[in-house]
Design a protein around this motif. Structure first.
Motif, mmCIF file in Angstrom:
data_model
loop_
_atom_site.group_PDB
_atom_site.id
_atom_site.type_symbol
_atom_site.label_atom_id
_atom_site.label_comp_id
_atom_site.label_asym_id
_atom_site.label_seq_id
_atom_site.Cartn_x
_atom_site.Cartn_y
_atom_site.Cartn_z
ATOM 1 N N LEU A 114 1.198 -0.925 0.167
ATOM 2 C CA LEU A 114 0.166 -0.181 0.196
ATOM 3 C C LEU A 114 0.750 1.421 0.030
ATOM 4 C CD1 LEU A 114 -2.540 -0.600 2.694
ATOM 5 C CD2 LEU A 114 -3.248 -0.588 0.172
ATOM 6 N N TYR A 115 1.918 1.079 0.938
ATOM 7 C CA TYR A 115 2.456 2.711 1.216
ATOM 8 C C TYR A 115 3.230 2.640 -0.679
ATOM 9 C CZ TYR A 115 6.548 5.660 2.299
ATOM 10 O OH TYR A 115 7.589 6.652 1.697
ATOM 11 N N LYS A 116 3.514 2.099 -1.227
ATOM 12 C CA LYS A 116 4.435 2.140 -2.817
ATOM 13 C C LYS A 116 3.165 2.663 -3.232
ATOM 14 C CE LYS A 116 7.080 -1.006 -4.665
ATOM 15 N NZ LYS A 116 8.495 -0.466 -5.055
ATOM 16 N N VAL A 117 2.469 1.865 -3.791
ATOM 17 C CA VAL A 117 1.348 2.258 -4.633
ATOM 18 C C VAL A 117 0.815 3.891 -3.539
ATOM 19 C CG1 VAL A 117 -1.380 1.969 -4.766
ATOM 20 C CG2 VAL A 117 0.183 0.401 -4.872
ATOM 21 N N LEU A 118 0.944 4.295 -2.628
ATOM 22 C CA LEU A 118 0.509 4.822 -2.497
ATOM 23 C C LEU A 118 1.281 6.780 -2.610
ATOM 24 C CD1 LEU A 118 -1.959 6.865 -1.103
ATOM 25 C CD2 LEU A 118 -0.418 6.774 1.490
ATOM 26 N N HIS A 119 2.428 6.519 -2.502
ATOM 27 C CA HIS A 119 3.380 7.135 -2.431
ATOM 28 C C HIS A 119 4.152 7.091 -4.032
ATOM 29 C CE1 HIS A 119 2.316 9.084 1.219
ATOM 30 N NE2 HIS A 119 2.432 7.941 1.662
ATOM 31 N N GLU A 120 4.384 5.764 -4.253
ATOM 32 C CA GLU A 120 5.347 5.796 -5.606
ATOM 33 C C GLU A 120 5.033 5.109 -7.039
ATOM 34 O OE1 GLU A 120 8.274 3.068 -3.984
ATOM 35 O OE2 GLU A 120 8.780 3.862 -2.429
ATOM 36 N N SER A 121 3.385 4.952 -6.608
ATOM 37 C CA SER A 121 2.998 4.861 -8.109
ATOM 38 C C SER A 121 2.674 5.074 -8.893
ATOM 39 C CB SER A 121 1.603 4.089 -7.443
ATOM 40 O OG SER A 121 0.434 5.119 -7.485
ATOM 41 N N THR A 122 2.570 5.292 -10.720
ATOM 42 C CA THR A 122 2.559 6.005 -11.460
ATOM 43 C C THR A 122 1.389 7.198 -11.370
ATOM 44 O OG1 THR A 122 1.353 4.680 -12.614
ATOM 45 C CG2 THR A 122 3.478 4.184 -13.316
ATOM 46 N N LEU A 123 0.295 6.313 -10.808
ATOM 47 C CA LEU A 123 -0.686 7.020 -10.673
ATOM 48 C C LEU A 123 -0.830 8.749 -10.117
ATOM 49 C CD1 LEU A 123 -4.339 7.166 -11.077
ATOM 50 C CD2 LEU A 123 -4.035 5.694 -8.586
ATOM 51 N N ASN A 124 -0.236 8.444 -9.103
ATOM 52 C CA ASN A 124 0.617 9.895 -8.307
ATOM 53 C C ASN A 124 0.459 10.928 -9.421
ATOM 54 O OD1 ASN A 124 1.366 9.564 -4.876
ATOM 55 N ND2 ASN A 124 1.265 7.904 -6.142
ATOM 56 N N GLN A 125 1.156 10.740 -10.230
ATOM 57 C CA GLN A 125 1.801 11.518 -11.677
ATOM 58 C C GLN A 125 0.872 11.938 -12.175
ATOM 59 O OE1 GLN A 125 5.035 9.704 -14.227
ATOM 60 N NE2 GLN A 125 6.353 9.147 -11.706
ATOM 61 N N ARG A 126 -0.857 10.579 -12.570
ATOM 62 C CA ARG A 126 -1.923 11.157 -13.728
ATOM 63 C C ARG A 126 -2.466 11.869 -12.286
ATOM 64 N NH1 ARG A 126 -3.329 6.814 -14.681
ATOM 65 N NH2 ARG A 126 -1.523 5.424 -13.349
ATOM 66 N N ALA A 127 -3.098 11.684 -11.650
ATOM 67 C CA ALA A 127 -4.235 12.045 -10.932
ATOM 68 C C ALA A 127 -3.552 13.396 -9.515
ATOM 69 C CB ALA A 127 -5.148 11.082 -9.797
ATOM 70 N N ALA A 128 -4.673 14.165 -8.960
ATOM 71 C CA ALA A 128 -4.425 14.509 -7.450
ATOM 72 C C ALA A 128 -5.009 13.837 -7.117
ATOM 73 C CB ALA A 128 -5.197 15.990 -7.909
ATOM 74 N N MET A 129 -4.042 13.867 -4.902
ATOM 75 C CA MET A 129 -4.389 13.519 -4.404
ATOM 76 C C MET A 129 -4.146 14.045 -2.633
ATOM 77 S SD MET A 129 -2.349 9.472 -4.449
ATOM 78 C CE MET A 129 -2.596 8.654 -6.141
ATOM 79 N N GLU A 130 -5.401 14.921 -3.192
ATOM 80 C CA GLU A 130 -5.439 16.351 -2.039
ATOM 81 C C GLU A 130 -5.951 15.511 -0.348
ATOM 82 O OE1 GLU A 130 -7.557 16.692 -4.879
ATOM 83 O OE2 GLU A 130 -6.986 18.148 -6.087
ATOM 84 N N PHE A 131 -6.083 14.232 -0.723
ATOM 85 C CA PHE A 131 -6.277 14.274 0.329
ATOM 86 C C PHE A 131 -5.230 13.653 1.195
ATOM 87 C CE2 PHE A 131 -6.428 10.572 -2.527
ATOM 88 C CZ PHE A 131 -5.087 9.474 -1.629
ATOM 89 N N LYS A 132 -4.201 13.548 0.262
ATOM 90 C CA LYS A 132 -2.312 13.411 1.469
ATOM 91 C C LYS A 132 -2.189 14.212 1.837
ATOM 92 C CE LYS A 132 0.333 10.873 -1.237
ATOM 93 N NZ LYS A 132 1.215 10.562 -2.057
ATOM 94 N N GLN A 133 -2.533 15.916 1.781
ATOM 95 C CA GLN A 133 -2.128 16.973 2.536
ATOM 96 C C GLN A 133 -2.154 17.184 3.748
ATOM 97 O OE1 GLN A 133 -4.323 19.981 0.667
ATOM 98 N NE2 GLN A 133 -2.868 20.032 -1.373
ATOM 99 N N GLU A 134 -3.583 15.651 4.329
ATOM 100 C CA GLU A 134 -4.384 16.030 5.825
ATOM 101 C C GLU A 134 -3.054 15.500 7.098
ATOM 102 O OE1 GLU A 134 -7.805 14.392 8.723
ATOM 103 O OE2 GLU A 134 -7.943 14.010 6.248
ATOM 104 N N LEU A 135 -2.521 14.519 6.301
ATOM 105 C CA LEU A 135 -1.205 13.664 6.766
ATOM 106 C C LEU A 135 -0.019 14.418 7.419
ATOM 107 C CD1 LEU A 135 -0.530 11.246 8.551
ATOM 108 C CD2 LEU A 135 0.779 10.801 6.650
#
Length: 209
Positions: A114-135
């Motif tokens: 899950l950590y790799k997908v959350l922070h290292e996946s190609t999706l990080n480059q293609r989609a905004a993940m504003e929810f990660k700002q909360e952490l």
């Protein structure tokens, strides 16, 4: 065997339970992403099999794989934020900050996929993940409490928080990707980060143990 003939297949949800089915789909996607450690390897059909429904039922709730993965990561992140908040049981702000960082490291150890997908996946480059700002915001608040109590060097809490998160994420990411290196205990590294990056006195760390 396709999803429509899967022996685990379940009947149609009663009226009003569509949201429950959506939650089941997201939960199944989280489990599979943790196993696969790669969002590109996830298939909608595999998620349908995991839930015991037809693949078409997944598409009713999610237009494509990216939409499903984003929903899964948002749930994963929400659960992680809650767990980190619950780890802050001490009254001492330094102990609370330290517990937050240590719990993050423990979560990554238990869920490297899950950590790799959350922070290292190609999706990080293609989609905004504003929810990660909360952490990040929660960590900044924890750093600010240490500063306000005079237990950390005065400064920009957001800047120190970013430095700390960069250091901790680097440490846990390298453990995931290079597990055979002779790693020191993560607790020792985090204590060094707190001393060097946040200006916390070693005595304050030992008192919080």
């Amino acid at each position: 065997m396709n999803a429509t003939t899967n022996p685990r297949s379940r009947g149609r949800n009663p009226r009003g339970q569509g949201e429950r089915l959506r939650e089941d789909i997201v939960t199944a996607a989280v489990r599979l992403l943790d196993e696969l450690a790669d969002d590109q390897a996830l298939s909608m059909r595999a998620v349908a099999r995991e839930v015991g429904i037809a693949a078409t039922s997944v598409y009713i709730h999610f237009a494509d794989r990216d939409a499903l993965v984003l929903a899964a990561l948002e749930q994963c992140h929400r659960d992680l934020v809650r767990a980190l908040d619950q780890a802050e049981t001490a009254a001492d702000p330094v102990a609370r900050l330290r517990a937050r960082l240590l719990h993050l490291g423990d979560w990554v150890r238990r869920h490297p996929g899950l950590y790799k997908v959350l922070h290292e996946s190609t999706l990080n480059q293609r989609a905004a993940m504003e929810f990660k700002q909360e952490l990040g915001e929660r960590t900044t608040a924890a750093v600010r409490r240490c500063m306000d109590a005079g237990l950390a060097a005065p400064g920009d809490a957001a800047e120190v928080s970013l430095d700390l998160r960069a250091a901790v994420h680097g440490a846990v990411s390298m453990r995931v990707n290079q597990p055979d290196l002779p790693w020191p205990p993560l607790e020792e590294q985090i204590d060094r980060f707190l001393i060097k990056l946040a200006g916390i006195a070693p005595a304050s760390l030992s008192q919080g143990l």
